[in-house]
Design a protein around this motif. Structure first.
Motif, short mmCIF file in Angstrom:
data_model
loop_
_atom_site.label_atom_id
_atom_site.label_comp_id
_atom_site.label_asym_id
_atom_site.label_seq_id
_atom_site.Cartn_x
_atom_site.Cartn_y
_atom_site.Cartn_z
N LEU A 87 0.83 -1.21 0.00
CA LEU A 87 0.00 0.00 0.00
C LEU A 87 0.87 1.25 0.00
O LEU A 87 1.76 1.40 0.83
CB LEU A 87 -0.89 0.01 1.25
N MET A 91 -6.27 3.67 3.76
CA MET A 91 -7.40 4.24 4.48
C MET A 91 -7.16 4.20 5.98
O MET A 91 -7.60 5.09 6.71
CB MET A 91 -8.67 3.50 4.10
N ALA A 92 -6.41 3.17 6.41
CA ALA A 92 -6.10 3.06 7.83
C ALA A 92 -5.26 4.24 8.30
O ALA A 92 -5.25 4.59 9.48
CB ALA A 92 -5.38 1.75 8.11
#
Ligand SMILES: *[C@@H]1O[C@H](CO)[C@@H](O)[C@H](O)[C@H]1NC(C)=O
Ligand SMILES: *[C@@H]1O[C@H](CO)[C@@H](O)[C@H](O)[C@H]1NC(C)=O
Ligand SMILES: *[C@@H]1O[C@H](CO)[C@@H](O)[C@H](O)[C@H]1NC(C)=O
Ligand SMILES: *[C@@H]1O[C@H](CO)[C@@H](O)[C@H](O)[C@H]1NC(C)=O
Length: 275
Positions: A87, A91-92
């Motif tokens: 990634l 979003m985390a």
């Protein structure tokens, strides 16, 4: 002609035998357990349901491509391939979306070699993966089992009695039995073509698609010379590390699509068989 006919009958009979077997999707998508040692890892993977025929549509489609697992072996290396997808934005971490990046050696896992892989002049002339003939990569193919006690020598090639006119052959070897693609470490004792085996194929068959079940079409001892024999004419396409676990010998409709990587001498490739 008679030989070809007998051969086809035999194949049809073996296809019929296959069709009568109970078929069910065998893929278990539960993640492989993280374990500490290679011995444990190998034992765990061998018992795992993932090392099986992966079929879909009541056996109509067979996936013969390895998934890119971080613990997949690298050629001639003790390190596995590691994470090829990661990634870049997550979003985390507060991003509006997840966005991954792919970073991979193009000869990792199930992949195809272009003529420029081992001929500098072909590389310079642009014979990259984007120049590979889709007609060779798609069409009827024969899967053959080769003797388990030898590499693919001229003698072995001759003994397989592959009829003239057969253009695509996938060679299933001891590598599949040994589950070499399921080990974390690269294994240089894999079975593949010797230089004389490659030369025999070029001289005595019409095969233009050569598929094998480990990371190289050539044995470790004949790594460069056997590749050179295959790639010289630029007519033969080499697809390596196909996933043949549980796949029966026979005739299938083969479909392989490389990525259009301009300038690259290899590419990950997705291959499936359709019955
Ligand atoms: C295999 O790996 C060894 C050790 O890293 C290296 O010395 C050798 O050159 C490699 N051979 C090939 C053909 O990649
Ligand atoms: C998310 O943030 C953590 C902590 O700042 C960082 O270590 C990690 O690399 C970030 N991951 C991504 C995908 O941005
Ligand atoms: C986005 O990435 C996070 C890890 O940062 C993961 O937990 C989440 O499931 C991902 N969401 C989607 C929609 O893929
Ligand atoms: C195939 O050749 C390799 C060396 O390139 C060797 O290690 C291996 O044992 C051979 N396999 C068989 C079955 O003869």
């Amino acid at each position: 002609m008679a030989q070809l006919l007998l051969f086809s009958l035999f194949q049809l009979l073996s296809l019929a035998a296959m069709a009568s077997q109970a078929a069910h999707p065998a893929y278990d998508d539960s993640p492989l357990c993280a374990v500490s040692t290679d011995a444990e890892l190998t034992a765990d993977i061998i018992s795992s349901k993932s090392v099986k025929l992966e079929e879909y549509g009541n056996g109509r489609i067979i996936d013969i491509t390895h998934a890119y697992r971080p613990d997949m072996p690298n050629f001639n290396s003790t390190d596995s391939i590691g994470m090829v997808v990661s990634l870049r934005e997550s979003m985390a971490n507060g991003s509006l979306y997840n966005l991954s990046e792919l970073k991979i050696v193009v000869h990792t896992g199930t992949h195809v070699d272009a003529p420029g892989h081992m001929y500098q002049e072909y590389y310079e002339a642009g014979f990259d993966v984007d120049s590979l003939d889709l007609v060779v990569l798609n069409g009827p193919a024969l899967i053959v089992d080769v003797p388990r006690d030898k590499n693919i020598t001229a003698e072995v090639m001759e003994s397989l009695r592959i009829p003239r006119g057969v253009r695509r052959v996938i060679f299933r070897t001891l590598n599949t039995d040994r589950k070499l693609m399921w080990k974390r470490e690269g294994d240089t004792s894999y079975v593949a073509f010797t230089t004389d085996g490659a030369q025999w194929l070029v001289d005595n068959t019409d095969i233009k698609f050569v598929g094998v079940d480990y990371l190289s079409v050539a044995t470790f001892d004949d790594l460069i010379p056997a590749h050179l024999v295959f790639l010289k004419s630029r007519e033969i396409i080499l697809v390596e590390a196909l996933k043949l676990d549980g796949v029966k010998p026979g005739i299938y409709s083969l479909h392989c699509l490389p990525l259009r990587l301009v300038g690259a001498e290899g590419s990950p490739i997705r291959c499936i068989l359709i019955k």
